[in-house]
Motif scaffolding. Sequence first.
Motif, mmCIF file in Angstrom:
data_model
loop_
_atom_site.group_PDB
_atom_site.id
_atom_site.type_symbol
_atom_site.label_atom_id
_atom_site.label_comp_id
_atom_site.label_asym_id
_atom_site.label_seq_id
_atom_site.Cartn_x
_atom_site.Cartn_y
_atom_site.Cartn_z
ATOM 1 N N ALA A 1 93.184 59.368 22.723
ATOM 2 C CA ALA A 1 92.537 59.665 21.366
ATOM 3 C C ALA A 1 91.354 58.919 21.216
ATOM 4 O O ALA A 1 90.110 59.359 20.492
ATOM 5 C CB ALA A 1 93.389 59.809 20.147
ATOM 6 N N GLY A 2 91.271 57.705 21.719
ATOM 7 C CA GLY A 2 90.001 56.896 21.718
ATOM 8 C C GLY A 2 90.348 55.718 21.833
ATOM 9 O O GLY A 2 91.311 55.217 22.455
ATOM 10 N N CYS A 3 89.466 54.619 21.262
ATOM 11 C CA CYS A 3 89.449 53.208 21.660
ATOM 12 C C CYS A 3 88.929 52.579 20.763
ATOM 13 O O CYS A 3 87.978 52.812 19.829
ATOM 14 C CB CYS A 3 88.446 52.917 23.054
ATOM 15 S SG CYS A 3 89.096 51.448 23.814
ATOM 16 N N ILE A 4 89.781 51.437 20.254
ATOM 17 C CA ILE A 4 89.399 50.328 19.038
ATOM 18 C C ILE A 4 88.669 49.423 19.839
ATOM 19 O O ILE A 4 89.447 48.618 20.829
ATOM 20 C CB ILE A 4 90.596 50.055 18.318
ATOM 21 C CG1 ILE A 4 91.182 51.231 17.632
ATOM 22 C CG2 ILE A 4 90.022 48.869 17.362
ATOM 23 C CD1 ILE A 4 92.260 51.035 16.947
ATOM 24 N N LEU A 5 87.515 48.807 19.661
ATOM 25 C CA LEU A 5 86.779 47.806 20.200
ATOM 26 C C LEU A 5 86.391 46.585 19.455
ATOM 27 O O LEU A 5 85.363 46.423 18.730
ATOM 28 C CB LEU A 5 85.455 48.262 21.180
ATOM 29 C CG LEU A 5 85.854 49.383 22.034
ATOM 30 C CD1 LEU A 5 84.917 50.512 22.313
ATOM 31 C CD2 LEU A 5 86.291 48.757 23.448
ATOM 32 N N PRO A 6 87.252 45.652 19.037
ATOM 33 C CA PRO A 6 87.064 44.644 18.120
ATOM 34 C C PRO A 6 85.775 43.835 18.263
ATOM 35 O O PRO A 6 85.286 43.183 17.329
ATOM 36 C CB PRO A 6 88.214 43.701 17.813
ATOM 37 C CG PRO A 6 89.276 44.162 19.206
ATOM 38 C CD PRO A 6 88.611 45.457 19.507
ATOM 39 N N ASP A 7 85.445 43.529 19.444
ATOM 40 C CA ASP A 7 84.542 42.618 19.690
ATOM 41 C C ASP A 7 83.066 43.142 20.603
ATOM 42 O O ASP A 7 82.350 42.586 20.934
ATOM 43 C CB ASP A 7 85.082 41.435 20.663
ATOM 44 C CG ASP A 7 85.246 42.182 22.471
ATOM 45 O OD1 ASP A 7 85.493 43.091 22.190
ATOM 46 O OD2 ASP A 7 85.540 40.955 23.228
ATOM 47 N N LEU A 8 83.017 44.479 20.483
ATOM 48 C CA LEU A 8 81.780 45.073 20.948
ATOM 49 C C LEU A 8 80.601 45.114 20.060
ATOM 50 O O LEU A 8 81.035 46.223 19.074
ATOM 51 C CB LEU A 8 82.139 46.543 21.520
ATOM 52 C CG LEU A 8 81.040 47.396 22.147
ATOM 53 C CD1 LEU A 8 80.244 46.502 23.254
ATOM 54 C CD2 LEU A 8 81.145 48.501 22.469
ATOM 55 N N PRO A 9 79.512 44.481 19.754
ATOM 56 C CA PRO A 9 78.705 44.813 18.686
ATOM 57 C C PRO A 9 78.141 46.251 18.848
ATOM 58 O O PRO A 9 77.742 46.855 19.899
ATOM 59 C CB PRO A 9 77.663 43.620 19.011
ATOM 60 C CG PRO A 9 78.155 42.526 19.901
ATOM 61 C CD PRO A 9 79.367 43.705 20.813
ATOM 62 N N VAL A 10 77.791 46.693 17.557
ATOM 63 C CA VAL A 10 77.605 48.171 17.525
ATOM 64 C C VAL A 10 76.068 48.241 18.418
ATOM 65 O O VAL A 10 75.784 49.275 18.707
ATOM 66 C CB VAL A 10 77.282 48.675 16.091
ATOM 67 C CG1 VAL A 10 76.369 47.698 15.234
ATOM 68 C CG2 VAL A 10 77.195 49.953 15.906
ATOM 69 N N GLU A 11 75.131 47.254 18.127
ATOM 70 C CA GLU A 11 73.905 47.317 19.064
ATOM 71 C C GLU A 11 74.155 47.494 20.343
ATOM 72 O O GLU A 11 73.079 47.707 20.913
ATOM 73 C CB GLU A 11 73.305 46.104 18.479
ATOM 74 C CG GLU A 11 72.791 45.749 17.256
ATOM 75 C CD GLU A 11 73.923 45.331 16.084
ATOM 76 O OE1 GLU A 11 73.901 45.280 14.993
ATOM 77 O OE2 GLU A 11 75.169 44.891 16.533
ATOM 78 N N GLU A 12 75.069 47.125 20.849
ATOM 79 C CA GLU A 12 75.430 47.147 22.351
ATOM 80 C C GLU A 12 76.322 48.283 22.695
ATOM 81 O O GLU A 12 76.629 48.124 23.772
ATOM 82 C CB GLU A 12 75.893 45.691 22.559
ATOM 83 C CG GLU A 12 75.221 44.498 22.519
ATOM 84 C CD GLU A 12 75.621 43.267 22.809
ATOM 85 O OE1 GLU A 12 76.353 43.184 23.636
ATOM 86 O OE2 GLU A 12 75.225 42.068 22.350
ATOM 87 N N SER A 13 76.657 49.011 22.011
ATOM 88 C CA SER A 13 77.651 49.905 22.298
ATOM 89 C C SER A 13 77.072 51.419 22.654
ATOM 90 O O SER A 13 77.808 52.269 22.682
ATOM 91 C CB SER A 13 78.348 50.272 20.888
ATOM 92 O OG SER A 13 77.900 50.832 19.723
ATOM 93 N N ALA A 14 76.081 51.791 22.769
ATOM 94 C CA ALA A 14 75.391 53.022 23.021
ATOM 95 C C ALA A 14 75.956 53.544 24.404
ATOM 96 O O ALA A 14 76.318 54.645 24.166
ATOM 97 C CB ALA A 14 73.796 52.692 23.174
ATOM 98 N N LEU A 15 76.084 52.744 25.230
ATOM 99 C CA LEU A 15 76.634 53.375 26.699
ATOM 100 C C LEU A 15 78.013 53.878 26.473
ATOM 101 O O LEU A 15 78.446 54.891 27.027
ATOM 102 C CB LEU A 15 76.501 52.502 27.581
ATOM 103 C CG LEU A 15 76.892 52.776 29.016
ATOM 104 C CD1 LEU A 15 76.126 53.892 29.646
ATOM 105 C CD2 LEU A 15 77.037 51.579 30.113
ATOM 106 N N TRP A 16 78.597 53.083 25.770
ATOM 107 C CA TRP A 16 80.272 53.401 25.311
ATOM 108 C C TRP A 16 80.413 54.504 24.614
ATOM 109 O O TRP A 16 81.029 55.581 25.154
ATOM 110 C CB TRP A 16 80.887 52.216 24.528
ATOM 111 C CG TRP A 16 82.102 52.756 24.113
ATOM 112 C CD1 TRP A 16 82.367 53.099 22.920
ATOM 113 C CD2 TRP A 16 83.343 52.857 24.869
ATOM 114 N NE1 TRP A 16 83.642 53.725 22.748
ATOM 115 C CE2 TRP A 16 84.292 53.360 24.101
ATOM 116 C CE3 TRP A 16 83.932 52.732 26.057
ATOM 117 C CZ2 TRP A 16 85.506 53.861 24.086
ATOM 118 C CZ3 TRP A 16 85.129 52.879 26.434
ATOM 119 C CH2 TRP A 16 86.215 53.447 25.539
#
Length: 276
Positions: free
Chosen positions: A127-142
């Motif tokens: 259903a999705g992914c929780i990414l606790p250490d991915l900064p939102v500013e670096e998340s566009a590709l994900w």
Amino acid sequence: MTGNVRLLDETLAAAKAEGRAALVAYLPAGFPTVDGGIAAATAALEGGADIVEIGLPHSDPVLDGPVIQTADDIALRGGVRIADVLRTVRETHTATGKPVLVMTYWNPVDRYGVERFTAELAAAGGAGCILPDLPVEESALWREHAAKHGLATVFVLAPSSRDDRIATITEAGSGFVYAASLMGVTGTRESVGAQAEDLVRRVRAKTELPVCVGIGVSTAAHAEQVAAFADGVIVGSAFVKRLLDAPGAEAGLAAVRELAAELAAGARAGARAART
């Protein structure tokens, strides 16, 4: 095949319509074995959890306390791989029909390849992914690939998060918002941080996404407390500890089911108390 973000949305909406908080369980893949981890996640959902997060074991889980670190170490020594995590997602979802997410640090996903990981997670019914250490500013590709494959992107907010930061993160997220009840690592505690209710209030001022509270939530009393103000209650270390303390595999699964039932009852009671 697209992922199950819609199922996640529907599950959280259904809990709200029933006047209760959803129960979200966390268990690491590969612990105590790959098959044992699948059985434990299935048991949590059968016992009363609405949603399960499958942890991707990491050699340096900086946000996790000693209980989950111990489980991760057992899983890694057992040779767990991303393929095993995806198999855990697939078989748990197939067995229960309930939403299954992956919770992972960013480095393993980055090494595996974002396109490959999102495609395979969706194909597994995730259903999705929780990414606790991915900064939102670096998340566009994900986020681009997650959206393409029908996966939620869940970000974690700390009690120290400023209102402008909350707005930025919730605008980028989907599925739900993971609100940390207190500062620090995961683990069972005597009480849930008083900061949690204030954080939920501030998050709701910025987004329509459901807000689920985790870190330090381990008992039915905690679940009741959190359910009075949050849309979901997230419990991880307490489930892992039940497995670690059990004398055998079947006893561990029974303990997981029992805890899920206790927590689900607490979540229902807290939501009822909030309405009266």
